[in-house]
Design an enzyme around this catalytic site. Structure first.
Site, PDB file in Angstrom:
ATOM      1  N   CYS A  91     -98.438   3.893 -57.121  1.00  0.00           N
ATOM      2  CA  CYS A  91     -97.929   2.547 -57.410  1.00  0.00           C
ATOM      3  C   CYS A  91     -98.824   1.776 -58.367  1.00  0.00           C
ATOM      4  O   CYS A  91     -98.374   0.819 -59.000  1.00  0.00           O
ATOM      5  CB  CYS A  91     -97.754   1.744 -56.125  1.00  0.00           C
ATOM      6  N   GLN A 151     -95.131   5.829 -46.171  1.00  0.00           N
ATOM      7  CA  GLN A 151     -95.652   4.476 -46.305  1.00  0.00           C
ATOM      8  C   GLN A 151     -95.002   3.488 -45.341  1.00  0.00           C
ATOM      9  O   GLN A 151     -95.664   2.566 -44.853  1.00  0.00           O
ATOM     10  CB  GLN A 151     -95.483   3.997 -47.746  1.00  0.00           C
ATOM     11  N   ARG A 206     -83.733 -13.646 -54.298  1.00  0.00           N
ATOM     12  CA  ARG A 206     -82.636 -14.200 -53.503  1.00  0.00           C
ATOM     13  C   ARG A 206     -83.051 -15.599 -53.035  1.00  0.00           C
ATOM     14  O   ARG A 206     -83.719 -15.754 -51.990  1.00  0.00           O
ATOM     15  CB  ARG A 206     -82.311 -13.297 -52.317  1.00  0.00           C
ATOM     16  N   SER A 243     -90.586  -4.349 -50.323  1.00  0.00           N
ATOM     17  CA  SER A 243     -90.148  -4.479 -51.713  1.00  0.00           C
ATOM     18  C   SER A 243     -88.889  -3.645 -51.934  1.00  0.00           C
ATOM     19  O   SER A 243     -88.739  -2.565 -51.362  1.00  0.00           O
ATOM     20  CB  SER A 243     -91.248  -4.005 -52.668  1.00  0.00           C
ATOM     21  N   HIS A 344     -90.469  -3.981 -57.230  1.00  0.00           N
ATOM     22  CA  HIS A 344     -91.616  -3.073 -57.349  1.00  0.00           C
ATOM     23  C   HIS A 344     -91.170  -1.806 -58.079  1.00  0.00           C
ATOM     24  O   HIS A 344     -90.929  -0.778 -57.457  1.00  0.00           O
ATOM     25  CB  HIS A 344     -92.147  -2.756 -55.954  1.00  0.00           C
ATOM     26  N   CYS A 374    -101.968  -1.494 -53.511  1.00  0.00           N
ATOM     27  CA  CYS A 374    -102.068  -0.323 -52.645  1.00  0.00           C
ATOM     28  C   CYS A 374    -101.306   0.833 -53.280  1.00  0.00           C
ATOM     29  O   CYS A 374    -100.286   0.637 -53.943  1.00  0.00           O
ATOM     30  CB  CYS A 374    -101.545  -0.629 -51.244  1.00  0.00           C
TER      31      CYS A 374
END
Length: 389
Positions: A91, A151, A206, A243, A344, A374
């Site tokens: 990531c 995760q 949102r 995410s 993400h 992370c």
């Protein structure tokens, strides 16, 4: 020592990473090419002077295979003489790309570089480049005989061990949407956004989201095989406090101060300090804590010296545990919302966050910004930048 400065940094809007999403019909190389072309165009920069393009991408298979950064640079019209490479720090891939680009400038290997990233999660689904179902048990069985975990389960374990209940997670997620919506309404993202196709604004925000509405969502990772292994889990991670799958691209123009001066370009920020660490690959998501401590130590700064922190919201427990462990001011944490609202897009998130951080410091007059991410396998990058001008 030479300094590495950020002259500009841009991103696409965040598209929903599924069929019908605003960017789902755009090839990922075309998506990245768009931000590369806009980055050089809006700075009136001849791409022939770029020493290297360093891009991040996580799922390097299918349409994102074969060094997508090089494909995108050529698609953007860069000369064939301009090299490019694609890195994978999970990531944190484009944050690592920014580190590599800036460190190359500081070392004198580059005068001008572009760090960038892309992920089309609708066209190159997450885990489609997986190593097989026994990957974590095979070569790692001698060290982790019970196997590593995904995760989402790691986020559940963190929430339970640090005692963040479902209400706290949902309220933090609602905060992300509220802050992102407020920033968008005030034009706070306008300077970093580059239209992609017909998409001109983030479609993952949102504005009507509340803690109460999120409380209605069902947990996403319930799995009986982990109940005995982690009896503390309360199953509180949902699509609403995680995410979303996202499509997007981002890019930063990085150079030496001398190069910027010769080209008549104004540096907006400079890279102050860097860190990258490994941590427990089981909890996986907690490496942002030692990464932050390491980068602050290298910078000779305290957490109180930092004006804004961007901690990637892969899951709500991540920024919450980071905030608690480093004793950070909650008002400075993700002040424009984070990945729960802004998306993400994996390989693009590092330079996406950098864009948001630079603009926030400029618009609020802050001096120092810290970002950390992370990464799968128990990794994390941390970066401190200093606003200039």
């Amino acid at each position: 020592m030479r300094s590495a400065v950020i002259v500009d940094v841009v991103r696409t809007p965040s598209g929903k990473g599924k069929a019908g999403g605003g960017l789902s019909e755009v090839h990922p190389a075309t998506l990245l090419a768009g931000v590369l072309a806009e980055l050089v165009a809006r700075n009136d920069l001849d791409p022939a002077v770029v020493d290297d393009v360093v891009g991040g991408c996580v799922t390097q298979s299918g349409e994102q295979a074969f060094n997508i950064s090089r494909t995108a640079a050529l698609a953007a019209g860069f000369p064939e003489s301009i090299p490019a490479t694609t890195v994978d720090r999970q990531c944190g891939s484009s944050q690592q790309a920014a580190h590599f680009a800036a460190q190359g400038v500081i070392a004198g290997a580059y005068d001008i570089a572009i760090a960038c990233g892309v992920e089309s999660m609708s066209r190159a689904p997450m885990f489609s480049n997986g190593q097989g179902k026994d990957a974590n048990r095979g070569p790692l069985a001698h060290r982790y005989p019970d196997g590593l975990i995904q995760q989402g389960i790691a986020a559940e374990v963190i929430a339970a061990r640090w005692k963040f209940d479902r209400t706290a997670l949902d309220e933090f997620a609602a905060r992300s949407h509220r802050l992102a919506a407020e920033t968008a309404a005030q034009g706070g993202f306008d300077n970093e956004l580059v239209a992609a196709g017909t998409l001109t604004a983030d479609e993952t925000i949102r504005p009507a989201t509340t803690g109460e509405s999120l409380a209605k969502l069902r947990p996403a990772f319930v799995d009986d095989q982990y109940t005995a292994r982690f009896p503390e889990i309360e199953w509180s991670i949902t699509p609403g406090n995680s995410s979303p799958l996202t499509d997007g691209a981002s890019a930063a123009l990085i150079m030496s101060e001398e190069a910027a001066s010769k080209l008549g370009l104004r540096p907006r920020a400079r890279f102050h300090s860097f860190s990258v660490v490994g941590d427990d690959p089981l909890l996986m998501l907690t490496a942002v804590i030692p990464a932050t401590r390491k980068v602050l130590d290298r910078a000779g700064l305290s957490i109180e010296d930092i004006d804004a922190y961007e901690v990637n919201e892969a899951f709500a427990p991540v920024p919450l545990v980071w905030q608690q462990e480093v004793n950070a001011d909650p008002e400075k944490l993700n002040p424009r919302g984070g990945a729960i609202a802004l998306g993400h897009p994996l390989g693009a998130s590092g330079t996406r966050i950098l864009a948001t951080l630079v603009n926030h410091l400029e618009q609020t007059g802050g001096r120092y910004g810290l970002q950390t991410m992370c990464e799968a396998g128990g990794l994390a990058n941390a970066t401190i930048i200093e606003r200039l001008g």
